[in-house]
Design an enzyme around this catalytic site. Structure first.
Site, PDB file in Angstrom:
ATOM      1  N   GLU A  67      15.548 -20.047  33.234  1.00 47.81           N
ATOM      2  CA  GLU A  67      14.295 -20.755  33.455  1.00 47.81           C
ATOM      3  C   GLU A  67      13.204 -20.135  32.588  1.00 47.81           C
ATOM      4  O   GLU A  67      13.013 -18.940  32.596  1.00 47.81           O
ATOM      5  CB  GLU A  67      13.913 -20.647  34.943  1.00 47.81           C
TER       6      GLU A  67
ATOM      7  N   LYS B  63      17.337 -15.464  26.979  1.00 46.38           N
ATOM      8  CA  LYS B  63      16.250 -15.372  27.960  1.00 46.38           C
ATOM      9  C   LYS B  63      15.590 -13.999  27.892  1.00 46.38           C
ATOM     10  O   LYS B  63      14.362 -13.886  27.869  1.00 46.38           O
ATOM     11  CB  LYS B  63      16.792 -15.674  29.363  1.00 46.38           C
TER      12      LYS B  63
ATOM     13  N   CYS C 248       8.650 -10.545  35.320  1.00 47.15           N
ATOM     14  CA  CYS C 248       9.719 -10.596  34.319  1.00 47.15           C
ATOM     15  C   CYS C 248       9.606  -9.628  33.147  1.00 47.15           C
ATOM     16  O   CYS C 248      10.581  -8.957  32.818  1.00 47.15           O
ATOM     17  CB  CYS C 248       9.810 -12.013  33.754  1.00 47.15           C
TER      18      CYS C 248
HETATM   19  C1  UDX Z   1      12.874 -15.084  39.666  1.00 52.57           C
HETATM   20  C2  UDX Z   1      14.218 -14.876  39.038  1.00 52.57           C
HETATM   21  O1  UDX Z   1      15.185 -15.354  39.824  1.00 52.57           O
HETATM   22  C3  UDX Z   1      14.325 -13.497  38.529  1.00 52.57           C
HETATM   23  O2  UDX Z   1      15.551 -13.218  37.960  1.00 52.57           O
HETATM   24  C4  UDX Z   1      13.301 -13.426  37.503  1.00 52.57           C
HETATM   25  O3  UDX Z   1      13.441 -12.369  36.641  1.00 52.57           O
HETATM   26  C5  UDX Z   1      12.000 -13.438  38.225  1.00 52.57           C
HETATM   27  O4  UDX Z   1      11.871 -14.647  38.808  1.00 52.57           O
HETATM   28  P1  UDX Z   1      11.502 -15.221  41.723  1.00 52.57           P
HETATM   29  O5  UDX Z   1      11.820 -16.632  42.097  1.00 52.57           O
HETATM   30  O6  UDX Z   1      10.200 -14.961  41.061  1.00 52.57           O
HETATM   31  O7  UDX Z   1      12.692 -14.631  40.853  1.00 52.57           O
HETATM   32  O8  UDX Z   1      11.732 -14.216  42.882  1.00 52.57           O
HETATM   33  P2  UDX Z   1      11.235 -14.306  44.356  1.00 52.57           P
HETATM   34  O9  UDX Z   1       9.963 -15.062  44.442  1.00 52.57           O
HETATM   35  O10 UDX Z   1      11.314 -12.910  44.871  1.00 52.57           O
HETATM   36  O11 UDX Z   1      12.355 -15.209  45.064  1.00 52.57           O
HETATM   37  C6  UDX Z   1      13.671 -14.859  45.292  1.00 52.57           C
HETATM   38  C7  UDX Z   1      14.067 -15.337  46.687  1.00 52.57           C
HETATM   39  O12 UDX Z   1      15.470 -15.143  46.874  1.00 52.57           O
HETATM   40  C8  UDX Z   1      13.369 -14.604  47.833  1.00 52.57           C
HETATM   41  O13 UDX Z   1      12.660 -15.524  48.633  1.00 52.57           O
HETATM   42  C9  UDX Z   1      14.521 -13.934  48.611  1.00 52.57           C
HETATM   43  O14 UDX Z   1      14.316 -13.916  50.003  1.00 52.57           O
HETATM   44  C10 UDX Z   1      15.686 -14.833  48.244  1.00 52.57           C
HETATM   45  N1  UDX Z   1      17.016 -14.205  48.414  1.00 52.57           N
HETATM   46  C11 UDX Z   1      17.292 -13.003  47.878  1.00 52.57           C
HETATM   47  C12 UDX Z   1      17.993 -14.900  49.125  1.00 52.57           C
HETATM   48  O15 UDX Z   1      17.749 -15.982  49.643  1.00 52.57           O
HETATM   49  N2  UDX Z   1      19.231 -14.358  49.254  1.00 52.57           N
HETATM   50  C13 UDX Z   1      19.544 -13.143  48.719  1.00 52.57           C
HETATM   51  O16 UDX Z   1      20.689 -12.688  48.863  1.00 52.57           O
HETATM   52  C14 UDX Z   1      18.536 -12.447  48.005  1.00 52.57           C
HETATM   53  C1  UDX Z   2       6.841 -15.231  31.599  1.00 53.22           C
HETATM   54  C2  UDX Z   2       7.315 -16.134  30.451  1.00 53.22           C
HETATM   55  O1  UDX Z   2       6.188 -16.700  29.785  1.00 53.22           O
HETATM   56  C3  UDX Z   2       8.203 -17.229  30.989  1.00 53.22           C
HETATM   57  O2  UDX Z   2       8.722 -18.018  29.930  1.00 53.22           O
HETATM   58  C4  UDX Z   2       9.350 -16.573  31.736  1.00 53.22           C
HETATM   59  O3  UDX Z   2      10.177 -17.555  32.295  1.00 53.22           O
HETATM   60  C5  UDX Z   2       8.830 -15.669  32.837  1.00 53.22           C
HETATM   61  O4  UDX Z   2       7.958 -14.710  32.288  1.00 53.22           O
HETATM   62  P1  UDX Z   2       4.966 -15.371  33.471  1.00 53.22           P
HETATM   63  O5  UDX Z   2       5.240 -13.922  33.670  1.00 53.22           O
HETATM   64  O6  UDX Z   2       4.946 -16.271  34.658  1.00 53.22           O
HETATM   65  O7  UDX Z   2       6.027 -16.009  32.457  1.00 53.22           O
HETATM   66  O8  UDX Z   2       3.540 -15.539  32.764  1.00 53.22           O
HETATM   67  P2  UDX Z   2       3.004 -15.409  31.257  1.00 53.22           P
HETATM   68  O9  UDX Z   2       2.092 -16.543  31.033  1.00 53.22           O
HETATM   69  O10 UDX Z   2       4.081 -15.206  30.280  1.00 53.22           O
HETATM   70  O11 UDX Z   2       2.101 -14.107  31.337  1.00 53.22           O
HETATM   71  C6  UDX Z   2       2.638 -12.805  31.496  1.00 53.22           C
HETATM   72  C7  UDX Z   2       1.529 -11.779  31.398  1.00 53.22           C
HETATM   73  O12 UDX Z   2       1.016 -11.701  30.080  1.00 53.22           O
HETATM   74  C8  UDX Z   2       0.321 -12.071  32.294  1.00 53.22           C
HETATM   75  O13 UDX Z   2      -0.107 -10.879  32.899  1.00 53.22           O
HETATM   76  C9  UDX Z   2      -0.701 -12.608  31.333  1.00 53.22           C
HETATM   77  O14 UDX Z   2      -2.024 -12.425  31.762  1.00 53.22           O
HETATM   78  C10 UDX Z   2      -0.393 -11.799  30.099  1.00 53.22           C
HETATM   79  N1  UDX Z   2      -0.841 -12.448  28.855  1.00 53.22           N
HETATM   80  C11 UDX Z   2      -0.317 -13.647  28.481  1.00 53.22           C
HETATM   81  C12 UDX Z   2      -1.792 -11.827  28.058  1.00 53.22           C
HETATM   82  O15 UDX Z   2      -2.268 -10.728  28.373  1.00 53.22           O
HETATM   83  N2  UDX Z   2      -2.172 -12.443  26.898  1.00 53.22           N
HETATM   84  C13 UDX Z   2      -1.670 -13.636  26.498  1.00 53.22           C
HETATM   85  O16 UDX Z   2      -2.062 -14.119  25.417  1.00 53.22           O
HETATM   86  C14 UDX Z   2      -0.717 -14.260  27.315  1.00 53.22           C
END
Ligand code: UDX
Ligand code: UDX
Length: 476
Positions: free
Chosen positions: A172, A227, A283
């Site tokens: 994603e 990714k 991430c």
């Molecule tokens: C995502 C991606 O999956 C991760 O790899 C990426 O690098 C960051 O974003 P994200 O959706 O942001 O994760 O994580 P989070 O909001 O913590 O959601 C994960 C959910 O999975 C939680 O609600 C947790 O309770 C659930 N979970 C975890 C299960 O339902 N079963 C499990 O065994 C472990």
């Molecule tokens: C990132 C990737 O963009 C997305 O493709 C991946 O799937 C998950 O990780 P996210 O972490 O949700 O997404 O946000 P992003 O907009 O990438 O920002 C990451 C961090 O960089 C934030 O703290 C943001 O404020 C910072 N940032 C971003 C800067 O400081 N300057 C910029 O120009 C852009």
């Protein structure tokens, strides 16, 4: 030939699983989608009848949940039945950095992924397509394959009929704050896998709203690695421009102009060049540390050192900002009131994971400051957890030995009696602050530290406030 998909299960109702399944449900009303999570509280928030307490704030999400929930989109903790009924299962659970053991501090903790694979192995029937949505270390699909393969026990097969799996990687790329738009209009959809029928089945779903030319298919490992590398390149751009912010402050150049000039080169491009307090989010740091771990594993020590620096510059930028604040406030902030504007890691999300605000606030608290923290979407409870310090709702105390913090509900209250205001998140409302009013309520000499280049600092200065902005020397 394609396999017809009618029923989808997504394990993990987080920042990725929730919005991704909401958009698939909206675009494919003929699919039945069940999002399951072990966290009961999170699921009950997704099912909140009046939609005021959804666990995730994401522009546009509420509207889709309202439209699809209870129709073809369901949230529950019911894992077994939903796995059993699914033709396709997305794994969207979290993969944090390992805290202990081999690879601690760098490698991803795959215990949740493994747990999911085991649950799928146990409860699935017939043929199931299993899709890695979580960002994972390269070759994680092998682990999943092993576990799923191990479940194909001959006696059991006799009992329930054939049980088979195809594994795909479909990372994603959504960014929080713009997740719905990113999902509806992706730059690309990446699918890795060897089983052509499974790949076609997933492509068929995306074709309901994505142009075929944007769908790129490859092998499993290239997909998983792409990714990690996409995130590493994005983070590298931010560390690059942040390192330039320090050069600009020392030399009198303006980092915003440098970014504009540099970004006008087609080969570089204008996006993702905003200097700030360092990148946060769940991430970037995790994925780069993971990349560093993989490089070391393969003996590529120079390559690992190269990527490690991207993380180090990020930590350094955060430390640099707290030091600048203390230095400008005459070397001491003990007992001073500092208004903090923004606690989420970026605008338009309530997510605080790895937010630069955490480290910067902690550093200011260590210096004895009284922080008043304002964020339009982050709760006081979340701030308390992140700072690992109880909120102090009492009046300000001077001569603090220990810093205190309190949440604030309005911009005016955050500024009242403050010696300094620090802007850490790029919330749009910060662009329209009424500086004439703020100047009246702050304590003099007053300061504004703008780490996001978001404020109208000329205006603030015209009302007698001292100003500091990222990547610019104090000469404005
Ligand atoms: C995502 C991606 O999956 C991760 O790899 C990426 O690098 C960051 O974003 P994200 O959706 O942001 O994760 O994580 P989070 O909001 O913590 O959601 C994960 C959910 O999975 C939680 O609600 C947790 O309770 C659930 N979970 C975890 C299960 O339902 N079963 C499990 O065994 C472990
Ligand atoms: C990132 C990737 O963009 C997305 O493709 C991946 O799937 C998950 O990780 P996210 O972490 O949700 O997404 O946000 P992003 O907009 O990438 O920002 C990451 C961090 O960089 C934030 O703290 C943001 O404020 C910072 N940032 C971003 C800067 O400081 N300057 C910029 O120009 C852009």
């Amino acid at each position: 030939m394609t396999k017809e998909i009618k029923n989808i299960c997504c394990i993990g109702a987080g920042y990725v699983g929730g919005p991704t399944m909401a958009v698939i449900a909206e675009q494919c009303p003929f699919l039945e989608i069940n999002v399951v999570d072990i966290n009961e509280n999170r699921i009950s928030l997704w099912n909140d009848p009046d939609l005021t307490n959804l666990p995730i704030y994401e522009p546009g999400l509420k509207k889709i949940i309202k439209k699809c929930r209870g129709k073809n989109l369901h949230f529950s903790t019911e894992l077994e039945n939903n796995i059993r009924n699914a033709d396709m299962i997305f794994i969207s659970v979290n993969t944090p950095v390992k805290k202990t053991g081999i690879g601690a501090g760098q490698a991803s903790d795959l215990k949740w992924i493994e747990a999911c694979a085991r649950q799928i192995a146990e409860h699935a029937i017939g043929h199931t397509i299993v899709i890695e949505k979580s960002t994972l270390p390269v070759k994680t699909a092998l682990t999943i394959k092993d576990i799923l393969g191990g479940s194909v026990n001959k006696d059991y097969q006799k009992k329930i009929g054939q049980k088979t799996f195809s594994i795909l990687s479909n990372p994603e790329f959504l960014a929080e704050g713009t997740a719905i738009n990113d999902l509806k209009n992706p730059d690309r959809v990446l699918i890795g896998g060897e089983d052509e029928i499974a790949v076609e089945a997933l492509i068929k779903i995306y074709l309901n709203w994505v142009d075929r030319r944007k769908i790129f298919t490859t092998d499993l490992w290239s997909s998983e690695l792409s990714k990690l590398i996409a995130n590493a390149f994005l983070a590298q751009r931010i560390s690059s421009i942040n390192s330039v912010s320090a050069i600009c402050e020392s030399t009198g150049a303006d980092v915003n102009d440098v970014a504009l000039a540099v970004g006008m080169d087609k080969r570089i491009g204008p996006h993702f060049l905003n200097s700030g307090p360092g990148f946060g989010g769940s991430c970037f740091k995790k994925d780069i540390l993971n990349l560093v771990y993989i490089c070391d594993h393969y003996g590529l020590n120079e390559v690992s050192a190269y990527w490690q620096k991207v993380v180090e510059i990020n930590d350094w930028q955060q430390k640099r900002i707290s030091n600048i604040i203390v230095k400008n406030l005459y070397g001491t902030i003990s007992g001073k009131k500092i208004g903090i504007f923004g606690f989420s890691f970026k605008a338009n999300t309530n997510d605080t994971r790895e937010s630069p605000s955490i480290k910067i606030c902690k550093a200011l608290l260590e210096e004895g400051a009284n922080l008043y923290i304002y964020d339009p979407k982050v709760s006081a409870n979340q701030i308390e957890t992140d700072l690992d310090k109880k909120e102090n709702k009492l009046e300000l105390t001077t001569n603090n030995l220990e810093g205190t913090w309190s949440s604030s509900n309005t911009i005016d209250n955050t500024a009242k009696g403050a010696d300094a205001l620090v802007f850490l998140t790029d919330w749009k409302e910060f662009q329209h602050i009424d500086w004439s009013n703020i100047a009246k309520v702050m304590r003099s000499p007053s300061w504004v530290f703008d780490t996001r280049s978001i404020c109208d600092l000329e205006k603030a200065k015209s009302f007698g406030i001292n100003i500091w902005r990222i990547g610019f020397s104090a000469m404005i």
